[in-house]
Scaffold this active site. Structure first.
Site, PDB file in Angstrom:
ATOM      1  N   GLY A 166      -5.879  -0.063  -8.986  1.00  0.00           N
ATOM      2  CA  GLY A 166      -5.673  -0.397  -7.576  1.00  0.00           C
ATOM      3  C   GLY A 166      -5.987   0.737  -6.623  1.00  0.00           C
ATOM      4  O   GLY A 166      -6.561   0.531  -5.561  1.00  0.00           O
ATOM      5  N   GLU A 167      -5.600   1.944  -6.988  1.00  0.00           N
ATOM      6  CA  GLU A 167      -5.792   3.067  -6.078  1.00  0.00           C
ATOM      7  C   GLU A 167      -7.089   3.806  -6.368  1.00  0.00           C
ATOM      8  O   GLU A 167      -7.724   4.359  -5.472  1.00  0.00           O
ATOM      9  CB  GLU A 167      -4.580   3.997  -6.168  1.00  0.00           C
ATOM     10  CG  GLU A 167      -3.337   3.240  -5.755  1.00  0.00           C
ATOM     11  CD  GLU A 167      -2.078   4.062  -5.798  1.00  0.00           C
ATOM     12  OE1 GLU A 167      -1.580   4.400  -4.717  1.00  0.00           O
ATOM     13  OE2 GLU A 167      -1.587   4.362  -6.891  1.00  0.00           O
ATOM     14  N   GLY A 215      -4.856   1.925 -14.758  1.00  0.00           N
ATOM     15  CA  GLY A 215      -4.680   1.330 -13.432  1.00  0.00           C
ATOM     16  C   GLY A 215      -5.957   1.361 -12.626  1.00  0.00           C
ATOM     17  O   GLY A 215      -6.795   2.245 -12.812  1.00  0.00           O
ATOM     18  N   ILE A 226       2.512  -8.223  -5.440  1.00  0.00           N
ATOM     19  CA  ILE A 226       2.145  -7.489  -4.223  1.00  0.00           C
ATOM     20  C   ILE A 226       0.867  -8.034  -3.604  1.00  0.00           C
ATOM     21  O   ILE A 226       0.480  -7.662  -2.490  1.00  0.00           O
ATOM     22  CB  ILE A 226       2.009  -5.979  -4.551  1.00  0.00           C
ATOM     23  CG1 ILE A 226       1.907  -5.117  -3.298  1.00  0.00           C
ATOM     24  CG2 ILE A 226       0.846  -5.714  -5.476  1.00  0.00           C
ATOM     25  CD1 ILE A 226       1.930  -3.622  -3.570  1.00  0.00           C
ATOM     26  N   THR A 244      -1.974  -8.376  -5.832  1.00  0.00           N
ATOM     27  CA  THR A 244      -3.042  -7.951  -6.733  1.00  0.00           C
ATOM     28  C   THR A 244      -3.327  -8.962  -7.829  1.00  0.00           C
ATOM     29  O   THR A 244      -4.343  -8.856  -8.507  1.00  0.00           O
ATOM     30  CB  THR A 244      -2.655  -6.620  -7.400  1.00  0.00           C
ATOM     31  OG1 THR A 244      -1.360  -6.786  -7.980  1.00  0.00           O
ATOM     32  CG2 THR A 244      -2.596  -5.503  -6.388  1.00  0.00           C
ATOM     33  N   ARG A 258      -8.724  -0.645 -20.470  1.00  0.00           N
ATOM     34  CA  ARG A 258      -9.196  -2.008 -20.718  1.00  0.00           C
ATOM     35  C   ARG A 258      -8.916  -2.863 -19.479  1.00  0.00           C
ATOM     36  O   ARG A 258      -7.832  -2.799 -18.906  1.00  0.00           O
ATOM     37  CB  ARG A 258      -8.456  -2.567 -21.932  1.00  0.00           C
ATOM     38  CG  ARG A 258      -8.823  -3.992 -22.266  1.00  0.00           C
ATOM     39  CD  ARG A 258      -8.119  -4.408 -23.586  1.00  0.00           C
ATOM     40  NE  ARG A 258      -8.074  -5.851 -23.677  1.00  0.00           N
ATOM     41  CZ  ARG A 258      -6.973  -6.532 -24.016  1.00  0.00           C
ATOM     42  NH1 ARG A 258      -5.858  -5.893 -24.291  1.00  0.00           N
ATOM     43  NH2 ARG A 258      -7.011  -7.842 -24.068  1.00  0.00           N
ATOM     44  N   ASN A 276      -7.960  -8.686 -16.393  1.00  0.00           N
ATOM     45  CA  ASN A 276      -8.517  -9.856 -15.694  1.00  0.00           C
ATOM     46  C   ASN A 276      -9.699  -9.415 -14.828  1.00  0.00           C
ATOM     47  O   ASN A 276      -9.507  -8.914 -13.718  1.00  0.00           O
ATOM     48  CB  ASN A 276      -7.449 -10.543 -14.836  1.00  0.00           C
ATOM     49  CG  ASN A 276      -7.945 -11.884 -14.303  1.00  0.00           C
ATOM     50  OD1 ASN A 276      -9.126 -12.223 -14.439  1.00  0.00           O
ATOM     51  ND2 ASN A 276      -7.037 -12.653 -13.712  1.00  0.00           N
ATOM     52  N   PHE A 332       0.824  -1.220   0.000  1.00  0.00           N
ATOM     53  CA  PHE A 332       0.000   0.000   0.000  1.00  0.00           C
ATOM     54  C   PHE A 332       0.851   1.260   0.000  1.00  0.00           C
ATOM     55  O   PHE A 332       0.396   2.322   0.389  1.00  0.00           O
ATOM     56  CB  PHE A 332      -0.983  -0.013   1.178  1.00  0.00           C
ATOM     57  CG  PHE A 332      -1.726  -1.320   1.314  1.00  0.00           C
ATOM     58  CD1 PHE A 332      -2.597  -1.729   0.320  1.00  0.00           C
ATOM     59  CD2 PHE A 332      -1.526  -2.139   2.409  1.00  0.00           C
ATOM     60  CE1 PHE A 332      -3.269  -2.939   0.416  1.00  0.00           C
ATOM     61  CE2 PHE A 332      -2.195  -3.356   2.516  1.00  0.00           C
ATOM     62  CZ  PHE A 332      -3.065  -3.760   1.514  1.00  0.00           C
TER      63      PHE A 332
HETATM   64 MO1  MOS Z   1       1.035   3.098  -3.907  1.00  0.00          MO
HETATM   65  S1  MOS Z   1       0.831   4.571  -2.477  1.00  0.00           S
HETATM   66  O1  MOS Z   1       1.661   4.002  -5.240  1.00  0.00           O
HETATM   67  O2  MOS Z   1       2.049   1.897  -3.327  1.00  0.00           O
END
Ligand code: MOS
Length: 745
Positions: free
Chosen positions: A705-706, A703, A497, A499, A629, A632, A271
């Site tokens: 994730g964030e 992206g 990580i 993900t 796009r 997964n 994170f």
């Molecule tokens: Mo994230 S805060 O770019 O690991």
């Protein structure tokens, strides 16, 4: 349907479930010494005396290292170092929890026991006032390129490391080791005349919002295992960037990069706290050199609160001016955050405000306040993750002030081009996200009056927020090989990580080569494999994935050149070859220039607030994203659910209380730092709009994730207002803040 369209279950899943996936602290090495750091108990001053005699005589102790005997390490040219000051090099104390000694013993338990026997006397401990105590704030800037240039560079460079690198190139040692280090926000910037825009507005709302200090708290604590063989160093490290860790270690010990090997197949979350390189990694390698043995160090949970960064608190003021029909005439967003006394970490909270809404005038500014604390660092959804809480709360306040539906207000302020830079958007289906999520949520059934949707003693609130995140595109390389046995091997240096990157690259290689995903093996997580960027900035699918696609494409061309008849194995056999491979690199600098590249979404939540107790629950959340796009869908959805859960934590639970008298974070454990559990989270409905973005990456991917951690806290705060009529502008929305009578600030 192709493998990519269906989604792939994690190929790394069985190894993780059965415990055969090896994490840093699990690694066993013969003759290892266990290291434990001794933290300073005061927030500033100097070490007057250290008594190591009792600790050194304890059972199993091999050495006690202090600043008197720890080797001096070179700090020049070493981004991505987490902080500019390395402890256990002199007698200064700059933050509570700073290591002042290291104990090495033959077992971890004995090392921990002896660490408690080191006696330290401190002098001159005069703490700075804590954040918000009325101290002067400091402008940032100086070495930075202008933000407009910066946002383009952001897209093409390794996160903000380019900025750090330019600081190194243009600065002296003193400059790097002193101020201007780790500045992650731009100087004041703007477009148009905000004062004129506000003067011409029919309605102006202005308010101050705060977010608290927070810690990353991955389940796997940071850990390092260092082993020297002559002047060759092998380090197993819980890191989000094996190559960045190698860069810093090589510089610290004055070694060429190829003398340092960093290994990290898996990390148990990061994170952001494992994205930069922190002192414990360097000190462990130094101790291994001094003792002549391999050394293993695992930070304690308490040390995770002082040793690898945190998200700093922010105090943000947003002013919005609008015409009667809801068109913005001016946006002003100002943010201030605490940082350490020695680094200028600035939380880039105003970033999303640059491009989210059309307005003839926009002004953003960031300030820092020096306090005695460790240097902060990015934490999942830095910048927009805290900034959009303020902007999207303010938009809700404006909607109520104008009597316009919050969704309509956003639709009325959709920009045609990036309002700050004038650049075209690479893709921006934000209004599609808004409409789709509103429809799935049933937003049209909302009555807008606060408190109007009560169900018995439950106050029901519906709230929403816009979501956006910068797109960090980073270069990477990959190698792909097909062998005569019919196996495809993908090699990438990147660490997993959590993900699901091995699944993502498996799918990309399988699709490009048109082979069964089950025949693909992914080797990852060490510096002897092709160089990749870090797993941060929600960038790995774009960067590593694009490199894998390029390598697999080249390999396919080579295989086709062998003849188009039969499978790859047969073609290799006919050609008398055991295997064939291709290596390729993707560099985002060669793609997407001149565009404003971001990801978007819209998040809608229902909260139920207990009218008597003020408890806030979130029975459902509906969110739709435009994030390029989706490679997964299975792991993408998992990531989004994790991000929304993280956002609920930000809204309702998470805060690291800083105790001003002691100058320290108060509760350094998971009992005093609350995070959501399954019972807190209701139904989460995740969808994506079609958004393949050819300007972002050859895959069309961006992206996720964030992105998913952005906006949730604002949507919840807005829903709480709708439920209760109480506008909570300070996170987290604790019971006492909610039950506070209106106007009792
Ligand atoms: Mo994230 S805060 O770019 O690991």
């Amino acid at each position: 349907m192709t493998a990519v369209a269906r989604g792939l279950r994690r190929p790394d899943g069985p190894a993780k479930l059965t415990g055969t996936a090896v994490y840093t602290a699990d690694t066993k090495i013969e003759g290892v010494a266990y290291a434990v750091l001794v933290p300073a108990t005061v927030p500033s001053g100097r070490i007057a005396h250290i008594d190591t005699t009792v600790a050194a005589a304890a059972p199993g102790v091999l050495a006690v290292l202090t600043h008197a005997d720890m080797p001096r390490l070179n700090l020049i040219g070493t981004p991505p170092l987490g902080q500019s000051v390395l402890p256990v090099q002199d007698d200064r104390v700059r933050y509570e929890g700073q290591p002042v000694a290291m104990v090495l013993a033959d077992t971890a338990e004995r090392a921990h026991y002896a660490a408690g026997l080191v006696g330290v006397a401190y002098a001159d401990a005069a703490a700075q006032p804590a954040f918000g105590a009325g101290e002067p704030v400091t402008p940032i800037g100086g070495l930075l390129v202008r933000p407009r240039l910066m946002s383009r560079k952001f897209n093409a460079e390794v996160l903000t490391l380019k900025i750090l690198a330019s600081a190194v190139a243009s600065g002296s040692r003193r400059r790097l080791a002193g101020s201007r280090f780790k500045v992650l926000a731009g100087p004041d910037d703007g477009v148009g005349d905000v004062d004129a825009g506000l003067a011409g507005a029919d309605t102006v709302v202005t308010a101050t919002y705060t977010t608290p200090d927070r810690h990353h708290n991955p389940i796997e604590p940071s850990a390092t295992l260092a082993d020297w063989d002559g002047d060759q160093l092998t380090v197993r490290d819980a890191t989000q960037w094996v190559f960045g860790t190698r860069m810093v270690l090589a510089a610290a010990f004055g070694l060429p990069a190829d003398h340092v090997r960093v290994v990290c197949p898996y990390i148990g979350g990061g994170f952001g706290c494992k994205g930069f390189v922190w002192p414990h990694t360097l000190l462990t390698a130094a101790a291994a050199r001094v003792t002549g043995r391999p050394v293993k160090l695992v930070l304690t949970r308490a040390q995770m609160f002082t040793s690898c960064g945190h998200q700093p608190a922010t105090r943000q003021t947003v002013t919005l001016g609008a015409t009667r029909d809801g068109r913005l005439t001016a946006i002003r967003h100002h943010s201030v955050n605490p940082t350490s006394t020695f680094d200028d970490y600035a939380e880039n909270a105003t970033d999303g405000t640059r491009w989210m809404y059309a307005s003839p005038a926009i002004a953003v500014a960031t300030r820092i306040q020096r306090t005695d604390r460790p240097t902060p660092t990015p934490m999942r959804a830095p910048a927009e993750g805290v900034g959009m809480f303020a902007l999207e709360s303010a938009m809700d306040e404006l909607a109520y002030s104008l009597g316009i539906d919050p969704v309509d207000l956003r639709l009325r302020n959709e920009p045609a081009v990036d309002p700050m830079t004038g650049r075209p958007f690479s893709s921006r289906p934000f209004t599609e996200c808004l409409r789709q999520a509103a429809e799935r949520f049933g937003w049209s059934g909302r009555t807008c009056e606060p408190g109007s949707m009560r169900d018995g003693d439950q106050l029901i609130g519906w709230g929403m927020a816009a979501v956006t995140m910068n797109t960090f595109r980073m270069p990477s390389s990959a190698r792909v090989r097909v062998d005569v046995g019919g196996r495809t091997v993908v090699e990438v240096g990147t660490q997993e990580i959590g993900t699901g990157l091995p699944g993502v690259v498996t799918m990309i290689a399988a699709e490009t080569l048109d082979v069964d995903p089950g025949s693909v093996e992914v080797r990852h997580g060490e510096t002897n494999l092709p160089e990749t960027s870090g797993t941060f900035g929600s960038s790995a699918t774009m960067g590593v994935g694009s490199a894998v696609a390029a390598a697999a494409g080249e390999l396919r061309a080579k295989l086709d050149a062998l003849g188009q008849v039969g499978g790859y194995a047969a073609r290799l056999a006919n050609a008398g070859l055991d295997s064939l491979e291709a290596e390729a690199r993707w560099d985002p600098a060669e793609q997407g220039g001149g565009h404003s590249i971001h990801t978007y979404g819209a998040v809608f939540v229902e909260v139920r607030v207990d009218a008597d107790l003020g408890l806030v629950r979130m029975p459902r959340c509906v969110a739709t994203y435009a994030a390029g796009r989706i490679i997964n869908p299975l792991t993408a959805r998992s990531q989004i659910i994790g991000g929304i859960t993280w956002g609920y934590g930000q809204a309702i639970l998470e805060a690291s209380i800083f105790e001003p008298q002691l100058g320290r974070f108060l509760s350094k454990n998971l009992a005093g730092y609350l995070m959501p559990v399954n019972a807190d989270i209701g139904n989460i409905d995740v969808s994506f709009v079609d958004d393949a973005d050819p300007h972002a990456s050859p895959l069309g991917a961006k992206g996720i994730g964030e992105l998913s951690a952005v906006g949730v806290s604002a949507a919840i705060a807005n829903a709480v207002f709708h439920a209760t009529g109480a506008r909570v502008r300070d996170l987290p929305i604790t019971i006492e803040r909610l039950l506070k009578p209106a106007g009792a600030d």
